[in-house]
Design a protein around this motif. Structure first.
Motif, PDB file in Angstrom:
ATOM      1  N   PRO A 139      42.440  40.781  45.552  1.00 43.94           N
ATOM      2  CA  PRO A 139      42.040  41.946  46.370  1.00 43.94           C
ATOM      3  C   PRO A 139      41.820  43.231  45.575  1.00 43.94           C
ATOM      4  CG  PRO A 139      43.866  40.757  47.399  1.00 43.94           C
ATOM      5  CD  PRO A 139      43.697  40.194  46.033  1.00 43.94           C
ATOM      6  N   PHE A 140      42.387  43.301  44.363  1.00 50.39           N
ATOM      7  CA  PHE A 140      42.274  44.519  43.547  1.00 50.39           C
ATOM      8  C   PHE A 140      41.178  44.403  42.486  1.00 50.39           C
ATOM      9  CE2 PHE A 140      46.683  43.731  44.820  1.00 50.39           C
ATOM     10  CZ  PHE A 140      46.934  44.868  45.590  1.00 50.39           C
ATOM     11  N   ASN A 185      34.710  46.665  29.003  1.00 51.12           N
ATOM     12  CA  ASN A 185      36.104  46.945  28.653  1.00 51.12           C
ATOM     13  C   ASN A 185      37.060  45.909  29.232  1.00 51.12           C
ATOM     14  OD1 ASN A 185      35.388  49.241  27.221  1.00 51.12           O
ATOM     15  ND2 ASN A 185      35.581  50.578  28.995  1.00 51.12           N
ATOM     16  N   VAL A 186      36.781  45.472  30.465  1.00 53.79           N
ATOM     17  CA  VAL A 186      37.641  44.466  31.095  1.00 53.79           C
ATOM     18  C   VAL A 186      37.623  43.171  30.297  1.00 53.79           C
ATOM     19  CG1 VAL A 186      37.778  42.897  33.079  1.00 53.79           C
ATOM     20  CG2 VAL A 186      37.623  45.339  33.452  1.00 53.79           C
ATOM     21  N   SER A 231      36.595  36.029  37.123  1.00 51.70           N
ATOM     22  CA  SER A 231      35.712  36.748  38.061  1.00 51.70           C
ATOM     23  C   SER A 231      34.701  37.612  37.311  1.00 51.70           C
ATOM     24  CB  SER A 231      36.542  37.623  39.000  1.00 51.70           C
ATOM     25  OG  SER A 231      37.263  36.841  39.914  1.00 51.70           O
ATOM     26  N   ALA A 232      35.173  38.319  36.294  1.00 55.50           N
ATOM     27  CA  ALA A 232      34.282  39.197  35.536  1.00 55.50           C
ATOM     28  C   ALA A 232      33.245  38.391  34.765  1.00 55.50           C
ATOM     29  CB  ALA A 232      35.102  40.073  34.585  1.00 55.50           C
ATOM     30  N   ILE A 259      39.528  47.317  39.871  1.00 60.19           N
ATOM     31  CA  ILE A 259      39.836  47.233  38.435  1.00 60.19           C
ATOM     32  C   ILE A 259      38.553  47.264  37.607  1.00 60.19           C
ATOM     33  CG2 ILE A 259      40.747  45.713  36.629  1.00 60.19           C
ATOM     34  CD1 ILE A 259      42.817  44.751  38.705  1.00 60.19           C
ATOM     35  N   ILE A 260      37.583  46.434  37.995  1.00 61.60           N
ATOM     36  CA  ILE A 260      36.345  46.351  37.228  1.00 61.60           C
ATOM     37  C   ILE A 260      35.520  47.633  37.386  1.00 61.60           C
ATOM     38  CG2 ILE A 260      34.166  45.094  37.000  1.00 61.60           C
ATOM     39  CD1 ILE A 260      35.653  42.547  37.700  1.00 61.60           C
ATOM     40  N   LYS A 261      35.554  48.229  38.585  1.00 67.55           N
ATOM     41  CA  LYS A 261      34.840  49.491  38.788  1.00 67.55           C
ATOM     42  C   LYS A 261      35.420  50.593  37.926  1.00 67.55           C
ATOM     43  CE  LYS A 261      33.198  52.571  42.454  1.00 67.55           C
ATOM     44  NZ  LYS A 261      33.150  52.824  43.907  1.00 67.55           N
ATOM     45  N   PHE A 262      36.746  50.612  37.778  1.00 69.95           N
ATOM     46  CA  PHE A 262      37.412  51.655  36.992  1.00 69.95           C
ATOM     47  C   PHE A 262      37.167  51.481  35.498  1.00 69.95           C
ATOM     48  CE2 PHE A 262      41.240  53.091  34.670  1.00 69.95           C
ATOM     49  CZ  PHE A 262      41.163  54.450  34.967  1.00 69.95           C
TER      50      PHE A 262
END
Length: 485
Positions: A340-341, A353-354, A397-398, A345-348
């Motif tokens: 759910p987060f 970087n992720v 996911s990324a 996380i990826i937007k931030f």
């Protein structure tokens, strides 16, 4: 004589009624399309459930059919090889006959194969049933995900993919426990029969919800399919042999030679074909190429952990099979809990970087596992597995989303098929590389004791994982921004 005004009024009313009906129909279809991720989630769940539920039940099936457990391994090999043969077909068939049509056929084949598996009386009929099941599985998830790519704008794709992946992870978590419970308390037949009602739910949902997307395709590339699929089959056989510890050097070299030769044949054929079954020109799409390469290297490192950790705990530290298996559960639960987060996380942080930081953190966890001792508290493993699950969930996911980020309506089918092939191969690659590295340290040129062999294997795999961060550093800071806007 009919009044002209009355006629015009009647025609106007009829037209207004037709327009109203059309609007209502379109609204109903649009509302149904919002449920499309649930259809894909059902496909993900039953495929991942089937992939894990069988392993714990193989000994029961072997006893019932009067075979040794090692003989039963052929049903896994048969399934894997059939997947390798038919996955390249999924994109072409979906574009030719429609996503809804092919998805329903795929689930129908999977359910039929599951039913035949439950009715099998010997190894031959069991293997034939697994072939039917694998043909359905080879198209089920790829076609459903392709419908998602065609339906949703890029800014909604990350959230949608996260939702779908949760159900795939739930299937992996539930599978081993459910397989053992059904085999112990009922019979092994139920591990296949459980697919039947879930499959019918998926077919029913697809009929009402899934759009039947079609796209123009060229003439079916039969020769390309033969070259590409046989190359995949031979490399898959090599990975199966290495993964099972069967180091028949001449056989492995022969299979590698055949796989390489067929790959060359396919490359020559693809150059001369307008619309090949797998269009290698898609690798000119930078994010697709980086995503596929980085995903493969990352999975070489982390793909072997589910095999290595329970094996180390049992053979080197003396833990029971049940305890060592349960220690993987915190990883799976953390994997689901972080979903759910994921978008925030990826937007931030951004995809680049992720992916760079995650691969490094996963490598660090593998290095730490290389220094555990026999008296290391179980709580220590639980904490490590929680962090491993979190970072793995973010990573997968990324990686999957950035791989598909620059595909359009014309390239979505081919790119999606490439991703599915890479994912299928990387599962086998991860286990095979881990087995090979362990055998080299344990009984190969190094001849270490069991404890040190496992330690150096974890460290070696950590190097593979950290190395993949170099691949992801080729991403720009703005890549994938449309997914998080």
């Amino acid at each position: 004589m009919i009044n002209k005004t009355e006629t015009n009024t009647t025609e106007t009313n009829t037209t207004e009624t037709n327009i109203t009906e059309i609007i209502k129909t379109e609204q109903k279809e649009n509302n149904a399309v919002h449920l499309l991720p649930w259809v894909t989630a059902v496909a993900m769940f039953i495929q991942s459930l089937d992939g894990t539920i069988l392993n714990t039940s193989l000994p029961s099936i072997a006893r019932d059919m009067a075979y040794s457990p090692t003989q039963m391994h052929s049903v896994i090999v048969t399934y894997t090889l059939t997947l390798a043969m038919f996955i390249p077909l999924s994109g072409w068939l979906a574009d030719k006959f429609g996503t809804r049509t092919m998805f329903m056929i795929a689930v129908g084949l999977f359910v039929t194969g599951s039913l035949f598996c439950a009715l099998s009386v010997d190894l031959t009929t069991f293997n034939l049933a697994r072939v039917v099941q694998a043909i359905g599985a080879s198209m089920m998830v790829p076609v459903a995900r392709l419908a998602i790519l065609y339906q949703y704008p890029k800014k909604e794709l990350l959230k949608t993919m996260n939702f779908i992946t949760v159900f795939g992870l739930l299937g992996m978590v539930v599978g081993p426990s459910l397989g053992g419970f059904l085999s112990d308390n009922f019979s092994w037949h139920w591990i296949f029969l459980v697919n039947v009602p879930i499959g019918f739910i998926g077919i029913s949902m697809a009929y009402r919800i899934m759009p039947n997307f079609k796209h123009a395709v060229g003439r079916f590339d039969f020769r390309g399919l033969i070259y590409f699929s046989l190359a995949l089959i031979f490399i898959t056989m090599v990975l199966e042999l290495i993964g099972r510890g069967r180091m028949h050097i001449m056989l492995i070299m022969g299979l590698l030679f055949l796989s390489g030769l067929l790959s060359v044949f396919y490359f020559i054929h693809y150059k001369r074909t307008e619309k090949p079954i797998i269009d290698l020109r898609l690798l000119n799409i930078r994010t697709l190429k980086i995503g596929l390469t980085g995903s493969l290297i990352t999975r070489l490192g982390i793909g072997g952990l589910p095999l290595l950790l329970p094996l180390m705990l049992q053979t080197s530290f003396g833990y029971s099979a049940s305890v060592s298996g349960l220690l993987l559960l915190p990883s799976a639960l953390a994997n689901v809990a972080i979903k759910p987060f994921m978008v925030r996380i990826i937007k931030f942080m951004g995809y680049r970087n992720v992916l760079i930081s995650n691969t490094i953190m996963l490598g660090v966890i593998l290095i730490i596992l290389g220094f555990v001792e026999k008296d290391t508290p179980l709580g220590y493993y639980i904490v490590l597995m929680v962090f491993y699950g979190i970072f793995t969930s973010i990573q997968m996911s990324a990686m999957n989303t950035i791989t598909l980020s620059d595909l359009d309506q014309n390239t979505a089918s081919g790119g999606n098929t490439m991703l599915v092939i890479m994912q299928q191969l990387s599962v086998s690659f991860g286990v095979s590389v881990a087995s090979l590295v362990l055998s080299l340290f344990q009984s190969g040129i190094f001849e270490m004791n069991t404890k040190h062999a496992f330690q150096y294997t974890f460290i070696t795999l950590a190097v593979f994982t950290i190395f993949s961060s170099i691949t992801f550093s080729r991403l720009s800071k703005t890549d994938g921004e449309e997914y998080t806007d």
